[in-house]
Scaffold this motif. Structure first.
Motif, mmCIF file in Angstrom:
data_model
loop_
_atom_site.group_PDB
_atom_site.id
_atom_site.type_symbol
_atom_site.label_atom_id
_atom_site.label_comp_id
_atom_site.label_asym_id
_atom_site.label_seq_id
_atom_site.Cartn_x
_atom_site.Cartn_y
_atom_site.Cartn_z
ATOM 1 N N ALA A 1 0.838 -1.205 0.000
ATOM 2 C CA ALA A 1 0.000 0.000 0.000
ATOM 3 C C ALA A 1 0.869 1.250 0.000
ATOM 4 C CB ALA A 1 -0.932 -0.010 1.207
ATOM 5 N N ARG A 2 1.953 1.230 0.801
ATOM 6 C CA ARG A 2 2.872 2.375 0.842
ATOM 7 C C ARG A 2 3.537 2.576 -0.523
ATOM 8 N NH1 ARG A 2 7.984 3.438 1.108
ATOM 9 N NH2 ARG A 2 8.642 1.278 1.258
ATOM 10 N N LEU A 3 3.970 1.483 -1.139
ATOM 11 C CA LEU A 3 4.598 1.582 -2.469
ATOM 12 C C LEU A 3 3.603 2.063 -3.512
ATOM 13 C CD1 LEU A 3 6.856 -1.614 -2.504
ATOM 14 C CD2 LEU A 3 7.580 0.770 -2.298
ATOM 15 N N LEU A 4 2.342 1.623 -3.389
ATOM 16 C CA LEU A 4 1.315 2.079 -4.322
ATOM 17 C C LEU A 4 1.093 3.584 -4.173
ATOM 18 C CD1 LEU A 4 -0.818 1.416 -6.455
ATOM 19 C CD2 LEU A 4 -2.415 0.979 -4.580
ATOM 20 N N GLU A 5 1.041 4.056 -2.929
ATOM 21 C CA GLU A 5 0.895 5.496 -2.704
ATOM 22 C C GLU A 5 2.091 6.256 -3.263
ATOM 23 O OE1 GLU A 5 0.067 6.704 1.298
ATOM 24 O OE2 GLU A 5 -1.467 5.172 1.553
ATOM 25 N N GLN A 6 3.273 5.712 -3.026
ATOM 26 C CA GLN A 6 4.490 6.350 -3.541
ATOM 27 C C GLN A 6 4.469 6.370 -5.074
ATOM 28 O OE1 GLN A 6 8.028 4.319 -2.308
ATOM 29 N NE2 GLN A 6 9.394 5.877 -3.099
ATOM 30 N N TYR A 7 4.057 5.254 -5.668
ATOM 31 C CA TYR A 7 3.971 5.173 -7.128
ATOM 32 C C TYR A 7 2.965 6.188 -7.663
ATOM 33 C CZ TYR A 7 2.547 3.425 -11.678
ATOM 34 O OH TYR A 7 2.222 3.331 -13.012
ATOM 35 N N ASN A 8 1.797 6.270 -7.003
ATOM 36 C CA ASN A 8 0.779 7.227 -7.445
ATOM 37 C C ASN A 8 1.276 8.660 -7.302
ATOM 38 O OD1 ASN A 8 -1.093 5.307 -8.216
ATOM 39 N ND2 ASN A 8 -2.064 5.221 -6.215
ATOM 40 N N ALA A 9 2.013 8.941 -6.224
ATOM 41 C CA ALA A 9 2.567 10.291 -6.037
ATOM 42 C C ALA A 9 3.603 10.590 -7.118
ATOM 43 C CB ALA A 9 3.197 10.414 -4.653
ATOM 44 N N GLN A 10 4.458 9.618 -7.423
ATOM 45 C CA GLN A 10 5.453 9.818 -8.477
ATOM 46 C C GLN A 10 4.778 9.988 -9.828
ATOM 47 O OE1 GLN A 10 7.995 6.398 -8.106
ATOM 48 N NE2 GLN A 10 9.333 7.378 -6.596
ATOM 49 N N LEU A 11 3.731 9.212 -10.058
ATOM 50 C CA LEU A 11 2.996 9.315 -11.318
ATOM 51 C C LEU A 11 2.347 10.692 -11.443
ATOM 52 C CD1 LEU A 11 2.081 7.829 -13.861
ATOM 53 C CD2 LEU A 11 0.088 7.029 -12.579
ATOM 54 N N ALA A 12 1.749 11.172 -10.367
ATOM 55 C CA ALA A 12 1.139 12.506 -10.397
ATOM 56 C C ALA A 12 2.214 13.567 -10.614
ATOM 57 C CB ALA A 12 0.384 12.773 -9.088
ATOM 58 N N GLU A 13 3.350 13.391 -9.950
ATOM 59 C CA GLU A 13 4.460 14.344 -10.134
ATOM 60 C C GLU A 13 4.967 14.315 -11.571
ATOM 61 O OE1 GLU A 13 9.018 14.680 -8.558
ATOM 62 O OE2 GLU A 13 7.490 14.106 -7.097
#
Length: 184
Positions: free
Chosen positions: A73-85
């Motif tokens: 879940a943490r990696l998914l959030e990090q991935y989504n944040a990187q994707l948004a960035e």
């Protein structure tokens, strides 16, 4: 029990299968106690140990699964944040490229207009220079033709060059005034 069977056979009668012999009962109780002690001393701790290990493995597996799920879940959030960035950065790059392209187009348009104005100015200068040259050539030819025509009409040679030129210049100035009046 085996002894009772032997004793009953020796006496000649059959043993009573429902009979109760105290010595056999005590012997069975002692053997049962020893077996109970051995099982509780050696077997039960091993079973308990195996059960504890299995419980720990299951609970540890559950804990590891929960931990892995939290990490996922943490990696998914990090991935989504990187994707948004990355999307934001891509949008900024696109906007920067559009602005730069617009700037380049404006710059090229300005350069083209300046080049066009320079070419037009040079053309007008060349045209004015050619016009002036043509006018000079025509004045000379018109002057010669006017003198020849005048000599033929008058029938004598006109030799005063200054007077001739004054007449020709007045004639040409008159023609230019007429053309300027027609153009308006």
């Amino acid at each position: 029990m085996y002894l009772t069977l032997l004793a009953a056979e020796e006496e000649g009668h059959e043993p009573n299968p429902l009979g109760f012999v105290l010595s056999e009962f005590i012997l069975v109780l002692i053997i049962f106690g020893i077996l109970l002690f051995l099982i509780s001393k050696f077997v039960v701790p091993r079973f308990e140990k195996a059960f504890d290990a299995r419980r720990d493995a299951i609970e540890g597996g559950i804990a590891r699964a929960e931990q892995a799920q939290a990490e996922a879940a943490r990696l998914l959030e990090q991935y989504n944040a990187q994707l948004a960035e990355a999307r934001t950065e891509a949008a900024q790059i696109r906007e920067g490229a559009r602005a730069e392209a617009q700037h380049i187009v404006e710059e090229l348009r300005t350069q083209a207009q300046q080049e066009s104005a320079r070419i037009i100015a040079r053309g007008e200068e060349q045209l004015a220079a050619q016009r002036g040259q043509v006018v000079r050539e025509l004045r000379g030819e018109i002057g010669v033709l006017a003198i020849e025509l005048s000599e033929k009409i008058v029938g004598q040679r006109l030799s005063d060059d200054a007077a001739i030129r004054g007449t020709v210049d007045a004639f040409l100035a008159d023609i230019e005034r007429q053309q300027a009046g027609e153009q308006r």
